[in-house]
Design a protein around this motif. Structure first.
Motif, PDB file in Angstrom:
ATOM      1  N   THR B  29      25.763  40.907  42.271  1.00 15.52           N
ATOM      2  CA  THR B  29      26.296  40.746  40.925  1.00 15.52           C
ATOM      3  C   THR B  29      27.730  40.239  40.979  1.00 15.52           C
ATOM      4  O   THR B  29      28.104  39.274  40.317  1.00 15.52           O
ATOM      5  CB  THR B  29      26.257  42.094  40.193  1.00 15.52           C
ATOM      6  OG1 THR B  29      24.898  42.521  40.139  1.00 15.52           O
ATOM      7  CG2 THR B  29      26.817  41.987  38.802  1.00 15.52           C
ATOM      8  N   ILE B  32      28.145  36.577  42.056  1.00  8.66           N
ATOM      9  CA  ILE B  32      27.768  35.657  40.990  1.00  8.66           C
ATOM     10  C   ILE B  32      28.894  35.540  39.973  1.00  8.66           C
ATOM     11  O   ILE B  32      29.304  34.448  39.585  1.00  8.66           O
ATOM     12  CB  ILE B  32      26.463  36.138  40.310  1.00  8.66           C
ATOM     13  CG1 ILE B  32      25.299  35.832  41.237  1.00  8.66           C
ATOM     14  CG2 ILE B  32      26.292  35.504  38.940  1.00  8.66           C
ATOM     15  CD1 ILE B  32      23.962  36.173  40.660  1.00  8.66           C
ATOM     16  N   MET B  33      29.421  36.703  39.569  1.00 10.57           N
ATOM     17  CA  MET B  33      30.470  36.703  38.555  1.00 10.57           C
ATOM     18  C   MET B  33      31.694  35.923  39.046  1.00 10.57           C
ATOM     19  O   MET B  33      32.281  35.135  38.313  1.00 10.57           O
ATOM     20  CB  MET B  33      30.878  38.134  38.206  1.00 10.57           C
ATOM     21  CG  MET B  33      29.752  38.953  37.605  1.00 10.57           C
ATOM     22  SD  MET B  33      29.188  38.276  36.033  1.00 10.57           S
ATOM     23  CE  MET B  33      27.825  39.377  35.659  1.00 10.57           C
ATOM     24  N   GLY B 124      25.797  48.758  24.736  1.00 16.28           N
ATOM     25  CA  GLY B 124      25.442  49.522  25.930  1.00 16.28           C
ATOM     26  C   GLY B 124      25.995  48.938  27.208  1.00 16.28           C
ATOM     27  O   GLY B 124      25.669  49.388  28.298  1.00 16.28           O
ATOM     28  N   GLY B 125      26.815  47.921  27.099  1.00 15.01           N
ATOM     29  CA  GLY B 125      27.455  47.386  28.301  1.00 15.01           C
ATOM     30  C   GLY B 125      26.668  46.274  28.965  1.00 15.01           C
ATOM     31  O   GLY B 125      25.688  45.779  28.418  1.00 15.01           O
ATOM     32  N   LEU B 126      27.110  45.934  30.174  1.00 15.68           N
ATOM     33  CA  LEU B 126      26.536  44.800  30.902  1.00 15.68           C
ATOM     34  C   LEU B 126      25.017  44.866  30.947  1.00 15.68           C
ATOM     35  O   LEU B 126      24.433  45.858  31.330  1.00 15.68           O
ATOM     36  CB  LEU B 126      27.080  44.783  32.335  1.00 15.68           C
ATOM     37  CG  LEU B 126      26.544  43.664  33.232  1.00 15.68           C
ATOM     38  CD1 LEU B 126      26.955  42.304  32.721  1.00 15.68           C
ATOM     39  CD2 LEU B 126      26.995  43.852  34.667  1.00 15.68           C
ATOM     40  N   GLY B 127      24.388  43.790  30.531  1.00 15.20           N
ATOM     41  CA  GLY B 127      22.936  43.713  30.611  1.00 15.20           C
ATOM     42  C   GLY B 127      22.245  44.083  29.316  1.00 15.20           C
ATOM     43  O   GLY B 127      21.066  43.814  29.135  1.00 15.20           O
ATOM     44  N   TYR B 128      22.959  44.718  28.401  1.00 13.96           N
ATOM     45  CA  TYR B 128      22.294  45.185  27.181  1.00 13.96           C
ATOM     46  C   TYR B 128      22.732  44.441  25.926  1.00 13.96           C
ATOM     47  O   TYR B 128      22.121  44.592  24.872  1.00 13.96           O
ATOM     48  CB  TYR B 128      22.526  46.687  26.993  1.00 13.96           C
ATOM     49  CG  TYR B 128      21.874  47.499  28.076  1.00 13.96           C
ATOM     50  CD1 TYR B 128      20.483  47.647  28.111  1.00 13.96           C
ATOM     51  CD2 TYR B 128      22.616  48.084  29.091  1.00 13.96           C
ATOM     52  CE1 TYR B 128      19.868  48.373  29.116  1.00 13.96           C
ATOM     53  CE2 TYR B 128      22.004  48.808  30.095  1.00 13.96           C
ATOM     54  CZ  TYR B 128      20.637  48.944  30.111  1.00 13.96           C
ATOM     55  OH  TYR B 128      20.021  49.651  31.106  1.00 13.96           O
ATOM     56  N   TYR B 262      23.562  34.833  31.433  1.00 16.19           N
ATOM     57  CA  TYR B 262      22.298  35.481  31.787  1.00 16.19           C
ATOM     58  C   TYR B 262      21.815  36.464  30.727  1.00 16.19           C
ATOM     59  O   TYR B 262      20.660  36.459  30.317  1.00 16.19           O
ATOM     60  CB  TYR B 262      22.472  36.304  33.064  1.00 16.19           C
ATOM     61  CG  TYR B 262      22.625  35.534  34.334  1.00 16.19           C
ATOM     62  CD1 TYR B 262      22.073  34.273  34.495  1.00 16.19           C
ATOM     63  CD2 TYR B 262      23.304  36.108  35.416  1.00 16.19           C
ATOM     64  CE1 TYR B 262      22.201  33.596  35.696  1.00 16.19           C
ATOM     65  CE2 TYR B 262      23.435  35.437  36.617  1.00 16.19           C
ATOM     66  CZ  TYR B 262      22.888  34.186  36.756  1.00 16.19           C
ATOM     67  OH  TYR B 262      23.014  33.536  37.935  1.00 16.19           O
ATOM     68  N   VAL B 263      22.727  37.338  30.343  1.00 20.00           N
ATOM     69  CA  VAL B 263      22.307  38.492  29.553  1.00 20.00           C
ATOM     70  C   VAL B 263      21.750  38.084  28.200  1.00 20.00           C
ATOM     71  O   VAL B 263      20.766  38.655  27.730  1.00 20.00           O
ATOM     72  CB  VAL B 263      23.476  39.475  29.393  1.00 20.00           C
ATOM     73  CG1 VAL B 263      23.037  40.688  28.607  1.00 20.00           C
ATOM     74  CG2 VAL B 263      24.022  39.874  30.749  1.00 20.00           C
TER      75      VAL B 263
END
Ligand code: SF4
Ligand code: SF4
Lengths: 448, 324
Positions: B29, B32-33, B124-128, B262-263
């Motif tokens: 992760t 990538i960032m 909900g933060g990263l990914g949500y 992505y998200v």
């Protein structure tokens, strides 16, 4: 352009560690641990008692039921015990322990037991099948399905071709590569016997293009035989999976829940073809395993022929032992193999390799949230949505997981390999798959 | 990955136990960032080049407040502080680069707080998060400070024909067409990181070649803008050409850095095509028929909302499955 299937991943190959090591025959170990269940299906039934003296090649346990295979003594010796021992899948399983017999001065060692050799050109399909069954040959690709069952397709199936799996798509492993270089004619002979047993005219050997020498060797070996060909494939994991191999070779897709048989194909591994040849033409039962011992955690990587049942630690010792920084011992390949905690566990008929990774290489990474990057979706050769399925499994939403095809997953690990967030996708998928299957069973039971 | 370390007496060794696969790709992760951050550097440089060193401060404030807000919220919610994953840095950078030159530092800070607080952590933060946080921040600023956010400055190295206004506004409101080469270099009016097509393209090629960004979304947006923009232009040549659509405003920046987030983008390949093409459709409609000169931000935010739906209806056909 080389043929392949869509999806998949490119793990580091690391074949150079052992690809130039010709097979060596390992000396007899101090004892062998012989699991009675070395194959998919029912465990074999022991025929000998404790303290019995057995000859190499003697049947010590007979097949029990249709999907089962007999077990032969891999060394001449005395049965020391019959009981539960660790095996390399991590379970305790019924096993015979045999130690080399101490013979008295004037005593003669019992001769090796072999079966009468057959003529490879004239052996009938029935003879071939019977021999393969008697010799206890199991698939060498990992799942260890009794080979005889595969040579006995249900009535009325139209079979078109036999594909020999020469992909060896698992990183590190080079045993099939060595077989193709050292025994190409045995492979061709084995393939032709399998084709005759099945009444099939077409035989294809699929090999990934990271093994150019093996491709050349097999191309030479098939020359002059009608219906045989070598198919060079683009290197990619998991091309050795049956469904992927068929897709790559002839473009057909085996539907979920179906077998290669359903699209007219039977697949056999390289090692299986060799074993069939040896069983038919030399009368040898399945008492040795050919395997690659490799990885940066082992001092001297080798390709070996060892008696089945040899403890892993003896094999490792023979290869110079573990290095100081060895961190993980895997039986099988690094993508689908099983990490070992007990090196007393034995090599089995279908063991294709022992890979030792260093501590540095196995350094566990931190897990982060799913980034929804879709890399796992791109990687899944079965076009599943691993991230979604893992999430549904985690939330125990089994009906949805079923609908999204969780039971189709073959646990190849491509998704987990590629995931930058290091999510244990395969663990979740396995768990979810088991739960869904349990749910399906109870549903069936309710309906009945 | 969950693992157990077992010390076995007979072997006197610690062996790691965990399930297959035992190998992992090199991507993490974090990596990538930070690759995305690298890809944004040419745009940062072009911002400094065309609008002066003061712009670094705008960008730094955006990054600082984005990271700070995330850390603070994670601290208050007693969650592990995960700002080192780099995602908040990216949000800050993106936000900074889509603001006009010499934008108020206080407003910038507010935008960054809103982007992370509402755009990301509230979900909900990263990914949500459903919406791209940087665009949420920018939309907030647009609503709160509409004048400040459309006040442009003349860039350095401006040629005579370049006005303060963005090429899109110049075309929309004054009928002035900006030359393609100026838009390539970036010596035109506009947001900090968006004016230089070359800088954005360098970053984009880097992301696609390294495999960080999926190429399908930018490709789909290009196809979409050529089809829809080109179609309208064929009907009436007073509408902008497809090339103008591509190089003016934030189309490229949006295609490379915003839509590929992505998200907030689809995970299926077909979904990515649908998503990208629809963004371009909405974009062309806004630019040509809407009241605003630019529409990249709204079209991406608009399509973000459909991503769950797109994912649901573009489930790939399972291998070997015959779809009825
Ligand atoms: S483990 Fe299952 S879900 Fe993951 S890539 Fe393999 S088949 Fe697809
Ligand atoms: S690869 Fe990992 S992070 Fe990316 S979508 Fe799949 S599960 Fe999520």
């Amino acid at each position: 352009m080389f043929k392949t299937f869509p999806g998949g991943v490119h793990p580091p190959e690391e074949k150079e560690l052992s690809e130039h090591c010709a097979f060596e025959v390992m000396p007899l170990p101090a004892s062998v641990i012989l699991p009675l269940s070395q194959h998919l299906g029912k465990q074999a039934k022991p025929l000998v008692d404790k303290r019995a003296t057995v000859a190499r090649g003697q049947v010590v346990a007979e097949a029990d039921g249709f999907i089962s295979a007999p077990v032969h003594a891999p060394i001449m010796g005395t049965v020391k015990s019959i009981g539960r021992e660790n095996n390399s899948n991590g379970y305790m399983k019924e096993a015979l322990v045999i130690i080399p017999a101490k013979l008295k001065e004037d005593e003669e060692a019992p001769a090796d037991v072999t079966m009468p050799p057959l003529d490879a050109e004239t052996a009938t399909p029935d003879e071939i099948r019977a021999r393969v069954k008697e010799a206890g040959i199991v698939g060498q690709g990992g799942a260890a399905f009794p080979t005889f069952v595969k040579l006995n397709p249900p009535e009325g199936r139209e079979l078109e071709s036999v594909i020999i799996n020469g992909c060896e798509c698992e990183p590190y492993l080079t045993r099939d590569d060595r077989f193709m270089l050292e025994r190409p004619d045995a492979i061709v002979s084995g393939l032709r016997l399998i084709m005759r047993a099945l009444g099939v005219q077409k035989g294809i050997i699929g090999i990934e293009n990271n093994k150019p020498d093996a491709i050349a060797s097999m191309q030479k070996a098939v020359q002059g035989f009608d219906g045989l060909e070598v198919c060079a494939l683009q290197t990619k994991y998991p091309q050795g999976a049956e469904k992927m191999l068929i897709k790559a070779v002839n473009g057909r897709e085996v539907p979920p829940g179906k077998l290669p048989l359903d699209v007219g194909v039977v697949i056999q591994n390289i090692g299986t073809a060799v074993a069939v040849h040896d069983a038919v033409t030399k009368g040898e039962p399945s008492v040795t395993a050919a395997l690659t011992v490799t990885g940066r955690g082992i001092r001297t990587p080798k390709n070996l022929i060892v008696p089945v049942g040899t403890p892993i630690k003896d094999v490792i010792e023979f290869c110079g032992g573990l290095t100081e920084d060895a961190g993980k011992v895997i039986v099988g390949g690094p993508m689908m193999g099983v990490a070992q905690y007990n090196l007393e566990a034995p090599v089995m008929k279908a063991t294709s390799g022992i890979v030792v990774l260093t501590k540095e290489e196995v350094r566990a990474r931190e897990e982060t949230n799913c980034l929804r990057c879709g890399k796992c979706v791109d990687a899944c050769p079965l076009h599943l949505l691993p991230t979604r399925l893992a999430r549904l499994a985690e939330l125990n939403r089994l009906e949805e997981a079923e609908e999204y095809g969780i039971t189709v997953c073959m646990e190849c690990g491509s998704c987990a390999f590629t995931c930058p967030a290091n999510i244990p996708l395969v663990q979740w998928l396995r768990l979810g798959k088991q739960r869904v299957i349990t749910m399906q069973r109870s549903r069936k039971a309710d309906a009945a | 990955m969950s693992s157990v370390t077992v010390t076995e007496a007979p072997n006197e060794r610690e062996l790691l136990l965990s399930t297959s696969p035992h190998l992992q790709s090199r991507w993490t992760t974090k990596q990538i960032m930070w690759f995305v951050v690298l890809a944004l550097l040419p745009s940062v440089i072009s911002a400094v080049l065309f609008f002066g060193f003061a712009q670094l401060l705008v960008i730094a404030i955006a990054v600082g407040f984005a990271v700070g807000t995330e850390a603070l919220i994670q601290y208050l919610m007693k969650k592990p502080i995960a700002v080192s994953d780099g995602s908040a840095v990216i949000t800050g950078l993106l936000l900074g680069l889509i603001l006009p030159p010499h934008f108020s530092l206080v407003f910038t800070a507010l935008g960054a707080i809103f982007a992370i607080g509402v755009g990301k952590m509230l979900f909900g933060g990263l990914g949500y998060n459903i919406f791209n946080p940087a665009l949420v921040g920018r939309a907030f600023l647009q609503a709160a400070f509409p004048v400040a956010i459309t006040t442009w400055t003349i860039p350095n190295f401006a040629v005579d024909t370049v006005s303060k206004a963005t090429p899109l506004a110049a075309l929309k409101f004054d009928g002035v067409v900006t030359g393609l080469s100026s838009m390539m270099y970036g010596n035109v009016g506009g947001s900090l990181g968006e004016t230089s097509a070359i800088a954005v393209l360098i970053g984009g090629v880097f992301l696609i070649v390294t495999g960080v960004a999926n190429w399908r979304i930018p490709a789909a947006m290009l196809v979409g803008v050529i089809v829809f923009g080109g179609g309208l232009w064929l009907i009436d040549s007073s509408y902008p050409t497809p090339l103008f659509h591509i190089f003016a405003g934030s189309f490229l920046f949006g295609a490379v850095f915003m839509a590929t987030d992505y998200v907030s983008s689809p995970i299926t390949n077909l979904g990515m095509w649908i998503y990208g093409i629809c963004i371009s459709l909405v974009l062309v409609l806004i630019r040509v028929f809407g009241g605003l000169p630019e529409g990249v931000m709204y079209s991406i935010l608009f399509m973000n909302a459909f991503v769950p739906l797109i994912n649901r209806y573009t489930r790939p056909r399972i291998f070997g499955e015959v779809k009825s």
